[in-house]
Design an enzyme around this catalytic site. Structure first.
Site, mmCIF file in Angstrom:
data_model
loop_
_atom_site.group_PDB
_atom_site.id
_atom_site.type_symbol
_atom_site.label_atom_id
_atom_site.label_comp_id
_atom_site.label_asym_id
_atom_site.label_seq_id
_atom_site.Cartn_x
_atom_site.Cartn_y
_atom_site.Cartn_z
ATOM 1 N N TYR A 52 0.719 -1.062 0.037
ATOM 2 C CA TYR A 52 -0.084 -0.023 -0.076
ATOM 3 C C TYR A 52 0.909 1.074 0.033
ATOM 4 O O TYR A 52 0.238 2.246 -0.064
ATOM 5 C CB TYR A 52 -0.888 0.059 1.376
ATOM 6 C CG TYR A 52 -1.570 -1.272 1.275
ATOM 7 C CD1 TYR A 52 -2.742 -1.306 -0.003
ATOM 8 C CD2 TYR A 52 -1.794 -2.130 2.260
ATOM 9 C CE1 TYR A 52 -3.636 -2.396 0.205
ATOM 10 C CE2 TYR A 52 -2.568 -3.256 2.479
ATOM 11 C CZ TYR A 52 -3.613 -3.405 1.219
ATOM 12 O OH TYR A 52 -4.603 -4.477 1.205
ATOM 13 N N HIS B 289 -14.947 -6.926 -0.840
ATOM 14 C CA HIS B 289 -14.922 -8.339 -1.161
ATOM 15 C C HIS B 289 -16.052 -9.084 -0.184
ATOM 16 O O HIS B 289 -16.196 -10.245 -0.349
ATOM 17 C CB HIS B 289 -13.654 -9.096 -0.927
ATOM 18 C CG HIS B 289 -12.444 -8.048 -1.410
ATOM 19 N ND1 HIS B 289 -12.231 -7.861 -2.700
ATOM 20 C CD2 HIS B 289 -11.493 -7.440 -0.726
ATOM 21 C CE1 HIS B 289 -11.249 -6.975 -2.919
ATOM 22 N NE2 HIS B 289 -10.731 -6.712 -1.653
ATOM 23 N N HIS C 194 -8.865 1.630 -5.255
ATOM 24 C CA HIS C 194 -8.054 0.670 -4.509
ATOM 25 C C HIS C 194 -6.727 0.965 -4.647
ATOM 26 O O HIS C 194 -6.342 1.560 -5.918
ATOM 27 C CB HIS C 194 -8.066 -0.813 -4.900
ATOM 28 C CG HIS C 194 -9.641 -1.364 -4.589
ATOM 29 N ND1 HIS C 194 -9.848 -1.598 -3.360
ATOM 30 C CD2 HIS C 194 -10.707 -1.523 -5.515
ATOM 31 C CE1 HIS C 194 -11.325 -1.802 -3.417
ATOM 32 N NE2 HIS C 194 -11.496 -1.619 -4.690
HETATM 33 C C1 DQA Z 1 -7.464 -2.340 -0.597
HETATM 34 C C2 DQA Z 1 -7.554 -3.743 -1.130
HETATM 35 C C3 DQA Z 1 -8.432 -4.812 -0.360
HETATM 36 O O1 DQA Z 1 -8.436 -5.902 -0.766
HETATM 37 C C4 DQA Z 1 -7.692 -4.867 1.061
HETATM 38 O O2 DQA Z 1 -8.505 -5.344 1.833
HETATM 39 C C5 DQA Z 1 -7.754 -3.369 1.787
HETATM 40 C C6 DQA Z 1 -7.254 -2.252 0.586
HETATM 41 C C7 DQA Z 1 -6.879 -1.305 -1.462
HETATM 42 O O3 DQA Z 1 -6.920 -0.086 -1.377
HETATM 43 O O4 DQA Z 1 -5.984 -1.957 -2.245
HETATM 44 O O5 DQA Z 1 -7.805 -3.205 2.935
HETATM 45 O O6 DQA Z 1 -8.873 -1.862 -0.732
#
Ligand code: DQA
Length: 156
Positions: A31, A88, A108
């Protein structure tokens, strides 16, 4: 003509789900190192320079996110939504987006299609205007551009 309030008609709510409060220190390989505050500050100044008003909600609780989406009814003209893990799993967040009838842009940081199989399904995708995934913190900037373009098209 129109509303004299700056940003009126161009009001955007940014909704962030569970664990995104830990951005910057949470799985930085996935991230990045930008904090949620840094993302929000950038969006704030970008929105202001474009005559839009922007508000933010982050919660680790599904019901709070749903409440925030309900509260946006009558205020927000568009939403930028990163429901994080709830993307999800949450029919509730999905239904809130439908019920609010506020155009939503799904964002995301990571590319959800390049990760575990279970992340490939989004309960938000088919009720959103579109999806931006995989550009790190920049996904939010792209989300803001998409929201502004949407509002431009609507003449807001
Ligand atoms: C997310 C992707 C999701 O799968 C994950 O659970 C997150 C962050 C993203 O910003 O990449 O918490 O939403």
């Amino acid at each position: 003509m129109g509303d004299a309030t700056p940003g009126a008609g161009r009001r955007i709510l940014v909704v962030n789900g569970p664990n995104l409060n830990l951005l910057g220190r949470r799985e930085p390989n996935q991230y990045g190192r930008t904090t949620l505050k840094e993302i929000e500050d950038e969006l704030k100044s970008c929105a202001a320079s474009r005559g839009a008003e922007i508000r933010f909600i982050q919660s680790n609780h599904e019901g709070e996110l749903i409440d925030a989406i309900h509260h946006a009814i009558g205020w927000a003209d568009a939403m930028i939504v990163n429901a994080a893990g709830l993307t999800h799993s949450s029919v509730g967040v999905r239904d809130a987006i439908i019920a609010a009838a506020i155009p939503a842009i799904e964002v995301h940081l990571s590319n959800i299609y390049r990760r575990e199989e279970f992340r490939r399904h989004s309960f938000i995708a088919d009720v959103a205007v579109g999806q931006i995934t995989g550009f790190g913190a920049f996904s939010y900037r792209l989300g803001l551009e998409a929201a502004l373009q949407l509002l431009d098209k609507k003449g807001l």
